[in-house]
Design a protein around this motif. Structure first.
Motif, PDB file in Angstrom:
ATOM      1  N   ARG A 177      52.578  59.289  19.852  1.00 52.77           N
ATOM      2  CA  ARG A 177      51.566  58.804  20.802  1.00 52.77           C
ATOM      3  C   ARG A 177      50.718  59.955  21.379  1.00 52.77           C
ATOM      4  O   ARG A 177      49.508  59.831  21.563  1.00 52.77           O
TER       5      ARG A 177
ATOM      6  N   THR B 237      49.965  62.886  20.014  1.00 52.10           N
ATOM      7  CA  THR B 237      49.021  63.381  18.996  1.00 52.10           C
ATOM      8  C   THR B 237      47.868  62.399  18.844  1.00 52.10           C
ATOM      9  O   THR B 237      46.706  62.796  18.749  1.00 52.10           O
TER      10      THR B 237
ATOM     11  N   SER C 166      55.371  54.811  19.301  1.00 51.17           N
ATOM     12  CA  SER C 166      55.357  54.828  20.774  1.00 51.17           C
ATOM     13  C   SER C 166      56.243  53.723  21.320  1.00 51.17           C
ATOM     14  O   SER C 166      56.323  52.645  20.735  1.00 51.17           O
TER      15      SER C 166
ATOM     16  N   THR D 187      55.557  52.997  24.568  1.00 49.45           N
ATOM     17  CA  THR D 187      54.744  52.570  25.717  1.00 49.45           C
ATOM     18  C   THR D 187      53.454  51.874  25.295  1.00 49.45           C
ATOM     19  O   THR D 187      52.700  51.403  26.141  1.00 49.45           O
TER      20      THR D 187
END
Ligand SMILES: NC(=O)c1ccc[n+]([C@@H]2O[C@H](COP(=O)([O-])OP(=O)(O)OC[C@H]3O[C@@H](n4cnc5c(N)ncnc54)[C@H](OP(=O)(O)O)[C@@H]3O)[C@@H](O)[C@H]2O)c1
Length: 167
Positions: A44, A46, A63, A65
């Motif tokens: 996430r 990057t 991710s 999130t």
């Protein structure tokens, strides 16, 4: 083929303040050549650092999130190009890419993703740009010994030496 692609300096540095520590356009061109038309898998942070999906590639973001805002399961490879597809683990991401068996999968970072892929040994090839010199920064590639891998291709550029390794 699952490839790990990275640019690192002689101390294995890869990042600084969520950016790349150097400006080496020739390496970015090489990265584009290798990854275009294939899958890229990234963490996430990057993805946030790049700031947009990279064109002509399927952008897989790992991710816990983020969530997908569209149903990607029924889409073709062409329909998925230029889009971001989110998975909650690297294994789930790779497993999805393998539905399109003729395409390559490139693990493009950052440190957290590289660490997991290297420690679990879930890659076939390493595509390494050994950037000349040492830079300041805060994020590192795992300290693997490249001598333990077979160097199958090498090309020297002004600011880096590009090498491909297999196990
Ligand atoms: N030199 C190079 O070739 C190169 C290449 C790429 C990146 N970089 C640099 O590397 C740095 C970023 O690296 P980083 O380690 O800080 O971040 P990162 O690996 O890009 O992203 C970390 C994030 O990815 C998600 N993630 C990672 N592993 C996961 C897992 N197993 N399951 C679920 N989610 C997972 C988490 O996102 P959530 O917090 O959303 O859950 C985590 O916070 C930047 O400086 C960047 O410029 C350099």
């Amino acid at each position: 083929m699952i490839g790990v692609i990275v640019a690192l300096d002689k101390n294995y540095l890869i990042g600084k303040n969520n950016q790349i520590p150097w400006n080496v356009p020739e390496d970015l061109t090489l990265f584009k050549e290798k990854t275009t038309g294939n899958f890229i898998i990234m963490g996430r942070k990057t993805f946030e650092s790049i700031g947009r999906p990279l064109p002509n590639r399927i952008n897989i973001v790992i991710s816990n999130t983020m969530e997908n805002d569209f149903d990607f399961q029924e889409l073709t490879f062409e329909e998925l190009l230029n889009k971001i597809v989110i998975f909650h683990s690297i294994e789930e991401g790779i497993s999805f890419c393998k539905n399109f068996s003729e395409k390559d999968i490139f693990i493009i970072g950052g440190a957290k993703i590289y660490q997991e892929v290297i420690s679990k040994n879930i890659f076939d090839k390493l595509f390494i740009s050994h950037i000349k010199g040492d830079f300041q920064g805060d994020t590192y590639f795992p300290k693997i010994d490249f001598k333990n891998y077979k160097n199958i291709f090498e090309k020297e550029y002004k600011d880096f030496i590009y090498r491909e390794y297999t196990k």
